[in-house]
Design a protein around this motif. Structure first.
Motif, PDB file in Angstrom:
ATOM      1  N   ALA A  49     -14.950 -12.215  -2.945  1.00 49.61           N
ATOM      2  CA  ALA A  49     -13.664 -12.883  -2.796  1.00 49.61           C
ATOM      3  C   ALA A  49     -13.787 -13.953  -1.733  1.00 49.61           C
ATOM      4  CB  ALA A  49     -12.571 -11.883  -2.409  1.00 49.61           C
ATOM      5  N   ASN A  50     -13.510 -15.182  -2.119  1.00 49.66           N
ATOM      6  CA  ASN A  50     -13.427 -16.299  -1.183  1.00 49.66           C
ATOM      7  C   ASN A  50     -12.024 -16.857  -1.331  1.00 49.66           C
ATOM      8  OD1 ASN A  50     -15.228 -19.465  -0.712  1.00 49.66           O
ATOM      9  ND2 ASN A  50     -13.922 -18.331   0.664  1.00 49.66           N
ATOM     10  N   ASN A  51     -11.084 -16.208  -0.660  1.00 48.17           N
ATOM     11  CA  ASN A  51      -9.677 -16.580  -0.775  1.00 48.17           C
ATOM     12  C   ASN A  51      -9.267 -17.488   0.371  1.00 48.17           C
ATOM     13  OD1 ASN A  51      -9.150 -13.188  -1.712  1.00 48.17           O
ATOM     14  ND2 ASN A  51      -9.291 -14.912  -3.107  1.00 48.17           N
ATOM     15  N   GLY A  52      -8.225 -18.250   0.164  1.00 45.72           N
ATOM     16  CA  GLY A  52      -7.751 -19.130   1.216  1.00 45.72           C
ATOM     17  C   GLY A  52      -6.308 -19.516   1.000  1.00 45.72           C
ATOM     18  N   LYS A  53      -5.808 -20.323   1.937  1.00 45.56           N
ATOM     19  CA  LYS A  53      -4.484 -20.896   1.779  1.00 45.56           C
ATOM     20  C   LYS A  53      -4.549 -22.094   0.828  1.00 45.56           C
ATOM     21  CE  LYS A  53      -3.048 -19.973   6.564  1.00 45.56           C
ATOM     22  NZ  LYS A  53      -2.499 -20.604   7.795  1.00 45.56           N
ATOM     23  N   LEU A  54      -3.414 -22.447   0.267  1.00 51.71           N
ATOM     24  CA  LEU A  54      -3.328 -23.728  -0.426  1.00 51.71           C
ATOM     25  C   LEU A  54      -3.617 -24.814   0.601  1.00 51.71           C
ATOM     26  CD1 LEU A  54      -2.301 -25.103  -3.183  1.00 51.71           C
ATOM     27  CD2 LEU A  54      -0.257 -25.609  -1.842  1.00 51.71           C
ATOM     28  N   PRO A  55      -4.645 -25.662   0.379  1.00 54.51           N
ATOM     29  CA  PRO A  55      -4.989 -26.670   1.386  1.00 54.51           C
ATOM     30  C   PRO A  55      -3.787 -27.564   1.710  1.00 54.51           C
ATOM     31  CG  PRO A  55      -6.719 -26.494  -0.256  1.00 54.51           C
ATOM     32  CD  PRO A  55      -5.567 -25.679  -0.768  1.00 54.51           C
ATOM     33  N   ALA A  56      -3.544 -27.745   2.998  1.00 55.81           N
ATOM     34  CA  ALA A  56      -2.419 -28.561   3.454  1.00 55.81           C
ATOM     35  C   ALA A  56      -2.942 -29.654   4.372  1.00 55.81           C
ATOM     36  CB  ALA A  56      -1.396 -27.694   4.196  1.00 55.81           C
ATOM     37  N   GLY A  57      -2.244 -30.765   4.413  1.00 57.50           N
ATOM     38  CA  GLY A  57      -2.604 -31.859   5.297  1.00 57.50           C
ATOM     39  C   GLY A  57      -3.598 -32.837   4.709  1.00 57.50           C
ATOM     40  N   ARG A  58      -4.220 -32.463   3.607  1.00 53.78           N
ATOM     41  CA  ARG A  58      -5.144 -33.334   2.889  1.00 53.78           C
ATOM     42  C   ARG A  58      -4.800 -33.186   1.407  1.00 53.78           C
ATOM     43  NH1 ARG A  58      -6.013 -34.751   7.459  1.00 53.78           N
ATOM     44  NH2 ARG A  58      -8.027 -35.213   8.447  1.00 53.78           N
ATOM     45  N   GLU A  59      -3.897 -34.035   0.934  1.00 51.92           N
ATOM     46  CA  GLU A  59      -3.325 -33.849  -0.399  1.00 51.92           C
ATOM     47  C   GLU A  59      -4.366 -33.931  -1.509  1.00 51.92           C
ATOM     48  OE1 GLU A  59      -0.283 -32.793  -0.730  1.00 51.92           O
ATOM     49  OE2 GLU A  59      -0.125 -32.907   1.453  1.00 51.92           O
ATOM     50  N   TRP A  60      -5.497 -34.584  -1.247  1.00 53.80           N
ATOM     51  CA  TRP A  60      -6.506 -34.737  -2.296  1.00 53.80           C
ATOM     52  C   TRP A  60      -7.062 -33.397  -2.754  1.00 53.80           C
ATOM     53  CZ3 TRP A  60     -11.385 -32.878  -1.757  1.00 53.80           C
ATOM     54  CH2 TRP A  60     -11.861 -32.632  -0.463  1.00 53.80           C
ATOM     55  N   PHE A  61      -7.019 -32.361  -1.916  1.00 55.37           N
ATOM     56  CA  PHE A  61      -7.545 -31.054  -2.298  1.00 55.37           C
ATOM     57  C   PHE A  61      -6.868 -30.512  -3.562  1.00 55.37           C
ATOM     58  CE2 PHE A  61      -9.368 -30.546   1.995  1.00 55.37           C
ATOM     59  CZ  PHE A  61     -10.555 -29.886   1.699  1.00 55.37           C
ATOM     60  N   THR A  62      -5.610 -30.863  -3.776  1.00 58.30           N
ATOM     61  CA  THR A  62      -4.888 -30.364  -4.945  1.00 58.30           C
ATOM     62  C   THR A  62      -4.692 -31.441  -6.003  1.00 58.30           C
ATOM     63  OG1 THR A  62      -2.794 -30.766  -3.759  1.00 58.30           O
ATOM     64  CG2 THR A  62      -3.708 -28.541  -3.681  1.00 58.30           C
ATOM     65  N   ASP A  63      -5.440 -32.532  -5.888  1.00 62.15           N
ATOM     66  CA  ASP A  63      -5.459 -33.600  -6.891  1.00 62.15           C
ATOM     67  C   ASP A  63      -6.699 -33.389  -7.763  1.00 62.15           C
ATOM     68  OD1 ASP A  63      -5.845 -35.896  -8.378  1.00 62.15           O
ATOM     69  OD2 ASP A  63      -5.471 -37.278  -6.713  1.00 62.15           O
ATOM     70  N   PRO A  64      -6.534 -32.960  -9.022  1.00 69.05           N
ATOM     71  CA  PRO A  64      -7.708 -32.656  -9.847  1.00 69.05           C
ATOM     72  C   PRO A  64      -8.680 -33.812 -10.003  1.00 69.05           C
ATOM     73  CG  PRO A  64      -5.729 -31.755 -10.857  1.00 69.05           C
ATOM     74  CD  PRO A  64      -5.276 -32.627  -9.719  1.00 69.05           C
ATOM     75  N   GLU A  65      -8.208 -35.044  -9.900  1.00 69.72           N
ATOM     76  CA  GLU A  65      -9.120 -36.179 -10.036  1.00 69.72           C
ATOM     77  C   GLU A  65      -9.962 -36.346  -8.784  1.00 69.72           C
ATOM     78  OE1 GLU A  65      -9.079 -41.004 -10.941  1.00 69.72           O
ATOM     79  OE2 GLU A  65      -7.296 -39.786 -11.336  1.00 69.72           O
ATOM     80  N   ALA A  66      -9.346 -36.277  -7.613  1.00 68.84           N
ATOM     81  CA  ALA A  66     -10.075 -36.470  -6.363  1.00 68.84           C
ATOM     82  C   ALA A  66     -10.921 -35.258  -5.996  1.00 68.84           C
ATOM     83  CB  ALA A  66      -9.094 -36.786  -5.230  1.00 68.84           C
ATOM     84  N   ALA A  67     -10.426 -34.052  -6.342  1.00 72.86           N
ATOM     85  CA  ALA A  67     -11.141 -32.827  -5.973  1.00 72.86           C
ATOM     86  C   ALA A  67     -12.052 -32.327  -7.081  1.00 72.86           C
ATOM     87  CB  ALA A  67     -10.140 -31.727  -5.609  1.00 72.86           C
ATOM     88  N   GLY A  68     -11.786 -32.751  -8.309  1.00 76.60           N
ATOM     89  CA  GLY A  68     -12.558 -32.244  -9.441  1.00 76.60           C
ATOM     90  C   GLY A  68     -11.975 -30.978 -10.031  1.00 76.60           C
ATOM     91  N   GLY A  69     -10.831 -30.555  -9.530  1.00 78.58           N
ATOM     92  CA  GLY A  69     -10.187 -29.318  -9.974  1.00 78.58           C
ATOM     93  C   GLY A  69      -9.367 -28.758  -8.839  1.00 78.58           C
ATOM     94  N   GLY A  70      -9.201 -27.436  -8.848  1.00 74.18           N
ATOM     95  CA  GLY A  70      -8.418 -26.788  -7.803  1.00 74.18           C
ATOM     96  C   GLY A  70      -9.197 -25.671  -7.139  1.00 74.18           C
ATOM     97  N   ALA A  71      -8.642 -24.460  -7.196  1.00 77.24           N
ATOM     98  CA  ALA A  71      -9.249 -23.322  -6.506  1.00 77.24           C
ATOM     99  C   ALA A  71     -10.648 -23.013  -7.031  1.00 77.24           C
ATOM    100  CB  ALA A  71      -8.347 -22.093  -6.653  1.00 77.24           C
ATOM    101  N   LEU A  72     -10.895 -23.221  -8.331  1.00 77.45           N
ATOM    102  CA  LEU A  72     -12.231 -22.979  -8.878  1.00 77.45           C
ATOM    103  C   LEU A  72     -13.273 -23.850  -8.177  1.00 77.45           C
ATOM    104  CD1 LEU A  72     -11.572 -22.829 -12.731  1.00 77.45           C
ATOM    105  CD2 LEU A  72     -12.345 -20.933 -11.312  1.00 77.45           C
ATOM    106  N   VAL A  73     -12.932 -25.106  -7.956  1.00 76.42           N
ATOM    107  CA  VAL A  73     -13.853 -26.033  -7.319  1.00 76.42           C
ATOM    108  C   VAL A  73     -14.005 -25.706  -5.838  1.00 76.42           C
ATOM    109  CG1 VAL A  73     -14.154 -28.456  -6.653  1.00 76.42           C
ATOM    110  CG2 VAL A  73     -13.432 -27.887  -8.974  1.00 76.42           C
ATOM    111  N   ASP A  74     -12.887 -25.383  -5.205  1.00 75.83           N
ATOM    112  CA  ASP A  74     -12.881 -25.206  -3.756  1.00 75.83           C
ATOM    113  C   ASP A  74     -13.612 -23.945  -3.312  1.00 75.83           C
ATOM    114  OD1 ASP A  74     -12.162 -25.974  -1.163  1.00 75.83           O
ATOM    115  OD2 ASP A  74     -10.303 -24.827  -1.204  1.00 75.83           O
ATOM    116  N   HIS A  75     -13.467 -22.843  -4.067  1.00 77.84           N
ATOM    117  CA  HIS A  75     -13.870 -21.553  -3.520  1.00 77.84           C
ATOM    118  C   HIS A  75     -14.838 -20.743  -4.372  1.00 77.84           C
ATOM    119  CE1 HIS A  75     -10.487 -20.976  -0.316  1.00 77.84           C
ATOM    120  NE2 HIS A  75     -11.481 -21.753   0.084  1.00 77.84           N
TER     121      HIS A  75
END
Length: 334
Positions: free
Chosen positions: A158-184
């Motif tokens: 388990a690599n759990n976390g908060k919804l990223p805040a303060g850097r909106e690109w983290f939840t932009d599928p184009e800039a991040a490449g996806g969401g939680a799957l990509v991040d963690h």
């Protein structure tokens, strides 16, 4: 890679941190500036302005010649995920060593192009997986290697976390490449890669129920990824942004390992004192250990793990997980 570069002997290394977009940039700048053998410049082309640095330039172009007109010896890439490729390719073209934030890229094609470019230019490419240096992860590797767990049959991570805040690109599928799957997914995927190599297939489910990300185009906020290996070993990765906003820290990384001869639990951030609203870490600074390894690789010219190659392999796992979510079917990797 090259042998030890004689031009680096007896002088401080010049390191440019390219972008303040990733939240880890602040840690990297602080740790680099604390070292007497490093000169640091931060490029903040997006104007975030919230990463303390003794010296900041406004553009990436300025960073390439920021040291009295000289190029950096190394760069740390901290842009949004979609921006990694262009910065790494330009560093490779200039013959500059690279530490790139995870995930290495948003597609496996981009990741492999980055690895190839750095190899052709004989520059070090490492991927920023600080948990690779956790003493608990090292103990797990030793337990698997010496057979003290018997045959490993299953792992649950388990690599759990908060919804990223303060850097909106983290939840932009184009800039991040996806969401939680990509991040963690990638942190645990890297640990598993170092233990067992690449999986045979990937099966994943994901949704946006957490935080109400339920519209088309929203980043997924929760996911579960199952890796199956050729020998029958199964591993699961819970990669969800499931920590509440009021949690005292961003999240964590845990892994339960079951073998025929025993079980082992690791918590990569267990060295802490915590309580209601309190979280006080102590012990090893994993970011510092990552930077130590990278800077040693720069001085020696010899690549170290976690390499760009393992970064690419973890991108392959993430891309397969995304395809599995789309199709509802397991996706073979080999």
């Amino acid at each position: 890679m090259n042998a030890t570069d004689p031009t680096l002997a007896g002088r401080a290394l010049r390191v440019a941190v390219l972008s303040a977009a990733h939240v880890h940039a602040a840690s990297y700048v602080r740790l680099l500036e604390s070292r007497a053998d490093i000169e640091v410049v931060l490029a903040d082309p997006d104007g975030f302005g919230d990463v303390p640095a003794e010296r900041t330039v406004a553009t990436i172009d300025e960073a390439w010649t920021a040291f009295d007109g000289e190029a950096p010896d190394a760069v740390v890439v901290c842009s949004d995920n979609a921006g990694h490729k262009a910065l790494v390719l330009e560093a490779a073209r200039r013959g500059i060593h690279v530490l790139c934030e995870k995930p290495l890229a948003t597609t496996i094609e981009d990741a492999e192009e980055m690895v190839d470019a750095c190899a052709k230019s004989s520059v070090v490419l490492m991927t920023a997986f600080p948990v690779h240096f956790s003493p608990q992860v090292a103990a797990l590797r030793q337990a698997v290697e010496n057979g003290s767990l018997g045959e490993v049959i299953a792992l649950a991570g388990a690599n759990n976390g908060k919804l990223p805040a303060g850097r909106e690109w983290f939840t932009d599928p184009e800039a991040a490449g996806g969401g939680a799957l990509v991040d963690h997914v990638v942190h645990i995927a890297e640990i598993l890669d170092s233990l067992f190599g690449e999986p045979e297939s990937v099966h994943a489910v994901a949704n946006g129920v957490l935080y109400g990300h339920t519209n088309d185009g929203d980043a997924e906020t929760g996911g579960l990824v199952t890796l199956r290996y050729a020998n029958g070993l199964l591993a699961t990765i819970d990669c969800s942004w499931s920590q509440p906003a009021e949690a005292p820290t961003w999240g964590g990384l845990k892994l339960h390992v079951a073998g025929t001869g025993g079980q082992l639990d690791i918590d990569a951030f267990s060295q802490r004192v915590d309580g209601p609203g309190q979280w006080h870490p102590f012990g090893f600074n994993l970011d510092a250990l990552l930077l130590d390894a990278f800077l040693e690789a720069v001085r020696s010219g010899e690549g170290q793990e976690p390499s760009g190659a393992v970064g690419a392999r973890t991108v392959r796992v993430v891309n397969a997980a995304q395809e599995s979510v789309r199709t509802g079917m397991p996706v073979p990797l080999r």
